[in-house]
Design an enzyme around this catalytic site. Structure first.
Site, mmCIF file in Angstrom:
data_model
loop_
_atom_site.group_PDB
_atom_site.id
_atom_site.type_symbol
_atom_site.label_atom_id
_atom_site.label_comp_id
_atom_site.label_asym_id
_atom_site.label_seq_id
_atom_site.Cartn_x
_atom_site.Cartn_y
_atom_site.Cartn_z
ATOM 1 N N GLU A 180 -3.062 -4.830 -3.111
ATOM 2 C CA GLU A 180 -3.588 -5.774 -4.109
ATOM 3 C C GLU A 180 -3.750 -5.103 -5.465
ATOM 4 O O GLU A 180 -3.431 -5.668 -6.500
ATOM 5 C CB GLU A 180 -4.965 -6.301 -3.658
ATOM 6 N N ASN B 122 0.828 -1.202 0.000
ATOM 7 C CA ASN B 122 0.000 0.000 0.000
ATOM 8 C C ASN B 122 0.866 1.257 0.000
ATOM 9 O O ASN B 122 1.911 1.312 0.651
ATOM 10 C CB ASN B 122 -1.010 0.003 1.162
ATOM 11 N N GLU C 230 0.289 5.202 0.653
ATOM 12 C CA GLU C 230 -0.672 6.197 1.141
ATOM 13 C C GLU C 230 -0.314 7.599 0.658
ATOM 14 O O GLU C 230 0.759 7.826 0.095
ATOM 15 C CB GLU C 230 -0.737 6.134 2.675
ATOM 16 N N CYS D 74 -10.101 -5.151 0.196
ATOM 17 C CA CYS D 74 -11.226 -4.222 0.345
ATOM 18 C C CYS D 74 -12.156 -4.343 -0.868
ATOM 19 O O CYS D 74 -11.804 -4.953 -1.886
ATOM 20 C CB CYS D 74 -10.708 -2.788 0.493
ATOM 21 N N CYS E 14 -4.098 0.529 -2.586
ATOM 22 C CA CYS E 14 -3.940 -0.708 -1.812
ATOM 23 C C CYS E 14 -2.896 -1.619 -2.452
ATOM 24 O O CYS E 14 -2.632 -1.558 -3.664
ATOM 25 C CB CYS E 14 -5.251 -1.473 -1.748
ATOM 26 N N CYS F 27 -10.746 -3.226 -4.292
ATOM 27 C CA CYS F 27 -9.780 -4.192 -4.860
ATOM 28 C C CYS F 27 -10.503 -5.431 -5.384
ATOM 29 O O CYS F 27 -10.117 -5.989 -6.418
ATOM 30 C CB CYS F 27 -8.736 -4.585 -3.821
#
Ligand code: THU
Length: 137
Positions: A55, A42, A44, A86, A53, A89
């Protein structure tokens, strides 16, 4: 490739996460049918909504390297229960493979296995699966 090897790659990818805001690092390793593994962590941003993210980054790296067929993905994070991808994703992964195998692992090595079909039933699809022309045309 064995699950344990893919998990190891996701663990290693997690170390490169940039997560100064949440302090929650996630690593992912996606196995393409070609046999190649694409990793992500990830990343940010001060504008929190722009966070990417692990993935999704792994998938986008794979797709932009010419991959469209995938086998499984390992996701690693530090939580009592292994985390699942999430919702965003899940949708992005389902664009390429609706029955992706998902291996969720925590740092203690607890593993939970899912299929994307179960995590995202009745996903939105623009194209019919039996389309005769290539959707990328
Ligand atoms: N995160 C992921 O990388 N993957 C997930 O499946 C869930 C959440 C990241 C986004 C954010 O940087 C941090 O975890 C906390 O939500």
């Amino acid at each position: 490739m064995r699950d344990s090897e893919l998990i190891q790659r996701a663990r290693k990818a997690r170390e490169l996460a940039y997560a100064p805001y949440s302090k929650f690092k996630v690593g992912a390793a996606l196995l393409a049918k070609s046999g190649k593994v694409y990793t992500g962590a990830n990343v940010e941003n001060a504008s929190l909504g722009l966070t990417v993210c692990a993935e999704r980054l792994a998938l986008l790296k794979a797709v932009t390297n010419g991959e469209k067929d995938f086998v499984k993905i390992a996701v690693v994070a530090d939580k009592d229960e292994p985390i699942t991808p999430c919702g965003a994703c899940r949708q992005v992964l389902s664009e390429f493979i609706s029955d992706l195998r998902i291996i969720c692992v925590n740092l203690e090595g607890k593993i939970k296995r899912y299929n994307l079909k179960k995590l995202l039933p009745d996903a939105f699809e623009k194209f019919d699966k039996d389309r005769s022309t290539d959707a990328s045309d």
